[in-house]
Design a protein around this motif. Structure first.
Motif, PDB file in Angstrom:
ATOM      1  N   LEU A 200       0.828  -1.202   0.000  1.00 59.97           N
ATOM      2  CA  LEU A 200       0.000   0.000   0.000  1.00 59.97           C
ATOM      3  C   LEU A 200       0.863   1.254   0.000  1.00 59.97           C
ATOM      4  CD1 LEU A 200      -2.944  -0.898   2.412  1.00 59.97           C
ATOM      5  CD2 LEU A 200      -2.873  -0.997  -0.084  1.00 59.97           C
ATOM      6  N   ALA A 203       1.795   1.812  -3.510  1.00 59.00           N
ATOM      7  CA  ALA A 203       0.657   2.369  -4.250  1.00 59.00           C
ATOM      8  C   ALA A 203       0.516   3.866  -3.993  1.00 59.00           C
ATOM      9  CB  ALA A 203      -0.621   1.637  -3.850  1.00 59.00           C
ATOM     10  N   ARG A 207       0.942   7.222  -6.591  1.00 56.07           N
ATOM     11  CA  ARG A 207      -0.079   8.279  -6.684  1.00 56.07           C
ATOM     12  C   ARG A 207       0.474   9.654  -6.330  1.00 56.07           C
ATOM     13  NH1 ARG A 207      -5.964   6.124  -4.848  1.00 56.07           N
ATOM     14  NH2 ARG A 207      -5.909   4.097  -5.900  1.00 56.07           N
ATOM     15  N   LEU A 289      -7.465   2.368  -1.743  1.00 56.89           N
ATOM     16  CA  LEU A 289      -6.338   2.221  -2.656  1.00 56.89           C
ATOM     17  C   LEU A 289      -6.497   1.025  -3.597  1.00 56.89           C
ATOM     18  CD1 LEU A 289      -3.404   3.017  -0.192  1.00 56.89           C
ATOM     19  CD2 LEU A 289      -4.279   4.473  -2.021  1.00 56.89           C
ATOM     20  N   VAL A 290      -7.137  -0.042  -3.128  1.00 56.16           N
ATOM     21  CA  VAL A 290      -7.322  -1.247  -3.951  1.00 56.16           C
ATOM     22  C   VAL A 290      -8.796  -1.660  -3.863  1.00 56.16           C
ATOM     23  CG1 VAL A 290      -6.342  -3.509  -4.523  1.00 56.16           C
ATOM     24  CG2 VAL A 290      -5.008  -1.908  -3.155  1.00 56.16           C
ATOM     25  N   PRO A 297      -3.197  -6.865  -1.313  1.00 53.97           N
ATOM     26  CA  PRO A 297      -1.854  -6.461  -0.879  1.00 53.97           C
ATOM     27  C   PRO A 297      -1.302  -7.300   0.262  1.00 53.97           C
ATOM     28  CG  PRO A 297      -3.246  -4.540  -1.214  1.00 53.97           C
ATOM     29  CD  PRO A 297      -4.145  -5.730  -1.297  1.00 53.97           C
TER      30      PRO A 297
END
Length: 363
Positions: A200, A203, A207, A289-290, A297
């Motif tokens: 995460l 990720a 971003r 995020l997912v 993750p």
């Protein structure tokens, strides 16, 4: 037309029995390692002078065992710019720490204590001296905290970005290192700490989030990716207490690394994903995020550098007593099963779960 002896169409040969496909993606990283291990085994000469024996490729580190029951473990990792890290994302001091940390984690996964490190540096032309000083400061800060001496290395010019290579030597407990190949059906599967935070954090970096410009849960996830903590105390306690039948560190992700243990041990495993330990930061941000699969993750993200280990039922009570003093408490997540059952991941709904990715693919 005659073919050259020892070659097949579409393969390359070293002339010493090592045949590789011209396209390495047909093998993958672990297939390549397996081919190299087979070739190296063919050259092995048994015990070395002084009664030493080498147990090599196939674990987190190689083991050099002496006749007195003590053993050294030796590991090496490479971090390559734009493969393992991006310089614009990674503060130089934390990059230095991570370069050493990933090797210390391998030593911990063998149940050993680290002794010495060796650093290889490949520097691109014009690399900023202040950044290099910060990389070295971070590495040396962690070395001091871990009781490791930087004992040598090499430097060279790189034509393709920053190259960081570290070798660490550790000392295993009397009786030898903990390997991947000892798990047996009925053993309990444990992991230290929490899973999925590093994925995460990555990720968030993708971003545009940066450490120092964000706070709270996001900052905690970023730090887990940029500055991982090798579980040295936990690994040494497991090794010295002979608490685990097998162990590995989670660098490629839970599914991939547990798969390595299963393959090496000739067993299967069953894991209840509802029991996976996840941090408050993970629980706060994973769904955002997912959104398609917020548990992915923790299952396949990689780079958490927690320890995954298997414990015989008769050693569970001893483990639980010892672990009360650990910074990263362990969580039981499943059980080792007979090999014919394979690796089964049960989702939070109780049905078999297939992760969208099983770990980082190099080739």
């Amino acid at each position: 037309m005659t073919r050259p002896v020892g070659r097949r169409p579409g393969t390359a040969s070293s002339g010493r029995g090592l045949r590789l496909p011209l396209d390495l993606s047909a093998l993958g990283e672990f297939g390549l390692v397996e081919r190299i291990a087979e070739a190296a085994a063919a050259d092995a000469a048994g015990r070395l002078p002084g009664g030493y024996a080498v147990r090599g490729i196939g674990d987190d580190a190689a083991e050099v065992a002496g006749a007195d029951g003590r053993a050294l473990v030796v590991t090496k990792d490479l971090l390559l710019e734009d493969v393992h890290f991006r310089r614009r994302w990674h503060p130089p001091r934390l990059l230095g720490r991570k370069t050493l940390a990933v090797n210390l984690s391998d030593v911990a996964a063998m149940g050993a204590r680290p002794l010495a490190a060796f650093l290889g540096l490949g520097l691109p032309r014009g690399f900023p001296a202040p950044d290099l000083a910060e990389v070295l400061r971070g590495l040396l800060d962690l070395a001091r905290a871990a009781g490791v001496r930087l004992a040598g290395g090499d430097t060279t010019r790189s034509r393709s970005g920053l190259v960081l290579s570290v070798t660490v030597i550790g000392l295993a407990a009397r009786g030898g290192a903990v390997r991947r190949a000892g798990a047996r059906p009925g053993d309990v599967i444990y992991v230290t700490g929490t899973l999925g935070d590093s994925a995460l954090g990555l990720a968030l970096l993708a971003r545009g989030r940066r450490l120092g410009r964000t706070r709270g849960a996001e900052a905690r996830l970023l730090r887990r990716h940029l500055d991982p903590t090798p579980r040295l105390l936990e690994g040494a306690a497991i090794g010295e207490g002979r608490l685990a039948s097998a162990m590995i560190d989670l660098s490629d992700g839970l599914a991939a690394d547990l798969g390595h243990v299963c393959e090496a041990s000739g067993v299967g495993a069953r894991v209840d994903l509802a029991r996976l330990p996840r941090s408050p930061a993970y629980r706060a941000l994973a769904r955002r995020l997912v959104p398609a699969d917020p548990q992915a993750p923790a299952v396949g993200g990689g780079e958490d550098y927690e320890l995954l280990f298997t414990v015989p039922p008769g050693r569970v009570a001893a483990l639980e007593r010892t672990a009360r003093r650990w910074p990263a408490r362990p969580t039981a997540i499943g059980e080792v099963r007979p090999g014919r059952e394979g690796l089964v991941l049960l989702g939070e709904d109780g049905r078999p779960y297939a992760p969208p990715r099983a770990g980082f693919v190099h080739f």
